[in-house]
Design a protein around this motif. Sequence first.
Motif, PDB file in Angstrom:
ATOM      1  N   VAL A 255       0.857  -1.182   0.000  1.00  0.00           N
ATOM      2  CA  VAL A 255       0.000   0.000   0.000  1.00  0.00           C
ATOM      3  C   VAL A 255       0.895   1.233   0.000  1.00  0.00           C
ATOM      4  O   VAL A 255       1.827   1.331   0.807  1.00  0.00           O
ATOM      5  CB  VAL A 255      -0.928   0.028   1.235  1.00  0.00           C
ATOM      6  CG1 VAL A 255      -1.770   1.312   1.247  1.00  0.00           C
ATOM      7  CG2 VAL A 255      -1.823  -1.201   1.254  1.00  0.00           C
ATOM      8  N   GLU A 256       0.637   2.152  -0.942  1.00  0.00           N
ATOM      9  CA  GLU A 256       1.359   3.424  -0.961  1.00  0.00           C
ATOM     10  C   GLU A 256       0.634   4.415  -0.060  1.00  0.00           C
ATOM     11  O   GLU A 256      -0.576   4.606  -0.189  1.00  0.00           O
ATOM     12  CB  GLU A 256       1.437   3.975  -2.382  1.00  0.00           C
ATOM     13  CG  GLU A 256       2.144   5.317  -2.469  1.00  0.00           C
ATOM     14  CD  GLU A 256       2.111   5.910  -3.864  1.00  0.00           C
ATOM     15  OE1 GLU A 256       2.138   7.168  -3.967  1.00  0.00           O
ATOM     16  OE2 GLU A 256       2.079   5.143  -4.843  1.00  0.00           O
ATOM     17  N   VAL A 257       1.377   5.046   0.852  1.00  0.00           N
ATOM     18  CA  VAL A 257       0.791   5.985   1.805  1.00  0.00           C
ATOM     19  C   VAL A 257       1.453   7.354   1.626  1.00  0.00           C
ATOM     20  O   VAL A 257       2.680   7.453   1.699  1.00  0.00           O
ATOM     21  CB  VAL A 257       0.976   5.500   3.256  1.00  0.00           C
ATOM     22  CG1 VAL A 257       0.273   6.453   4.222  1.00  0.00           C
ATOM     23  CG2 VAL A 257       0.437   4.080   3.419  1.00  0.00           C
ATOM     24  N   PRO A 258       0.668   8.421   1.392  1.00  0.00           N
ATOM     25  CA  PRO A 258       1.257   9.750   1.217  1.00  0.00           C
ATOM     26  C   PRO A 258       1.927  10.248   2.497  1.00  0.00           C
ATOM     27  O   PRO A 258       1.407  10.033   3.606  1.00  0.00           O
ATOM     28  CB  PRO A 258       0.051  10.630   0.852  1.00  0.00           C
ATOM     29  CG  PRO A 258      -1.013   9.679   0.413  1.00  0.00           C
ATOM     30  CD  PRO A 258      -0.784   8.422   1.196  1.00  0.00           C
ATOM     31  N   VAL A 259       3.082  10.883   2.342  1.00  0.00           N
ATOM     32  CA  VAL A 259       3.797  11.509   3.458  1.00  0.00           C
ATOM     33  C   VAL A 259       4.005  12.971   3.097  1.00  0.00           C
ATOM     34  O   VAL A 259       4.590  13.283   2.049  1.00  0.00           O
ATOM     35  CB  VAL A 259       5.152  10.819   3.721  1.00  0.00           C
ATOM     36  CG1 VAL A 259       5.878  11.509   4.883  1.00  0.00           C
ATOM     37  CG2 VAL A 259       4.953   9.339   4.022  1.00  0.00           C
ATOM     38  N   GLN A 260       3.548  13.865   3.942  1.00  0.00           N
ATOM     39  CA  GLN A 260       3.501  15.281   3.608  1.00  0.00           C
ATOM     40  C   GLN A 260       4.860  15.846   3.200  1.00  0.00           C
ATOM     41  O   GLN A 260       4.988  16.557   2.207  1.00  0.00           O
ATOM     42  CB  GLN A 260       2.943  16.075   4.791  1.00  0.00           C
ATOM     43  CG  GLN A 260       2.761  17.557   4.517  1.00  0.00           C
ATOM     44  CD  GLN A 260       2.026  18.254   5.636  1.00  0.00           C
ATOM     45  OE1 GLN A 260       1.134  17.686   6.249  1.00  0.00           O
ATOM     46  NE2 GLN A 260       2.407  19.497   5.917  1.00  0.00           N
ATOM     47  N   GLU A 261       5.898  15.545   3.958  1.00  0.00           N
ATOM     48  CA  GLU A 261       7.214  16.136   3.674  1.00  0.00           C
ATOM     49  C   GLU A 261       8.007  15.382   2.607  1.00  0.00           C
ATOM     50  O   GLU A 261       9.063  15.845   2.180  1.00  0.00           O
ATOM     51  CB  GLU A 261       8.068  16.188   4.952  1.00  0.00           C
ATOM     52  CG  GLU A 261       7.483  17.036   6.070  1.00  0.00           C
ATOM     53  CD  GLU A 261       6.601  16.217   6.996  1.00  0.00           C
ATOM     54  OE1 GLU A 261       6.282  16.715   8.089  1.00  0.00           O
ATOM     55  OE2 GLU A 261       6.232  15.077   6.630  1.00  0.00           O
ATOM     56  N   LEU A 262       7.516  14.228   2.192  1.00  0.00           N
ATOM     57  CA  LEU A 262       8.258  13.397   1.240  1.00  0.00           C
ATOM     58  C   LEU A 262       7.974  13.892  -0.180  1.00  0.00           C
ATOM     59  O   LEU A 262       7.070  13.418  -0.865  1.00  0.00           O
ATOM     60  CB  LEU A 262       7.859  11.928   1.386  1.00  0.00           C
ATOM     61  CG  LEU A 262       8.691  10.911   0.582  1.00  0.00           C
ATOM     62  CD1 LEU A 262      10.159  10.982   0.943  1.00  0.00           C
ATOM     63  CD2 LEU A 262       8.136   9.506   0.798  1.00  0.00           C
TER      64      LEU A 262
END
Length: 306
Positions: A255-262
Amino acid sequence: MDLGQLETFLVVAQEKSFSRAAERLFRTQPAVSLALKKLEEELGETLLDRTTKGGVLTDAGTTLLPLAQRMFDLRQEIFDTFGALKGLQQGRLNVGANESVSEFLLPRILLAYQQACPAIKIQAYRQTSERIPGEVLDRRLDVGFVSYDALHPELVSQVIHRDRMVLVVPPGHRFARRKNLRITDLGEDRFVAHNAPTPTRTAIIELFARCETPLRLTMELASIATILEFVALGAGLAILPRMTVAAAVREGRLVEVPVQELQLEKLIRIVTRREAAQSPATRAFLGLIRSIDFSQPLPGPGRKRP
């Protein structure tokens, strides 16, 4: 002068190893040694110092090396010129790429090229990104794929794909249903990473440091495909180029999970020599590259789910 002997000398000089040269030439090591001995007898000079491991070029060998390379470059130019007259009915294409491109991008490209130019012999080499520009300059590769600009006056590099680094987790992980994370959320988790030092790896380490969050690299592996399998098995999380995880995400293994700073972009560039007379096979390959829409889903490495 026997061009076969000169080719043997060139390959030994490039590989710095009689055994590796023999493998590359599909000959036995004694046959390689005999060809070199005959060339030395004809020239009346010793070309390699055999008292050193692998053989180091003597002064005579150093003098011969660029002259021999020029002869083979001219021979290849003749083949390429007359290959053009045959309308891609013969020829060869040597391509080099790093691991991620070799496994997750290149198969799609080479399959399309083979279908368009079935008479062209394709040789694809998996190499480190650092070596590829030099191999292109030395004409051992016609085309190379790298993730950085080689910045050499005799090379041309063009961005063909803009990828991003993404976080992937196993389906059962507590983050699997999250729509947005912060780097600070990741300080307690274990990470699986590639063991090769790259600018992208350094950028990720620096990102965690700026966010004052520990990056727990508890497992480092030698291939991206193996990393994907270990993450799917729950060994840890991973931050990888999106093109390398797309198939596993579509299949539900990750599962791909968004990371704000990435917000790390990873550019894929194609590198060629800056010259007017490219071979027909190379021109056809570059034309194919320009026609491919890399924003469409890319195939994975074809590995089965463990």
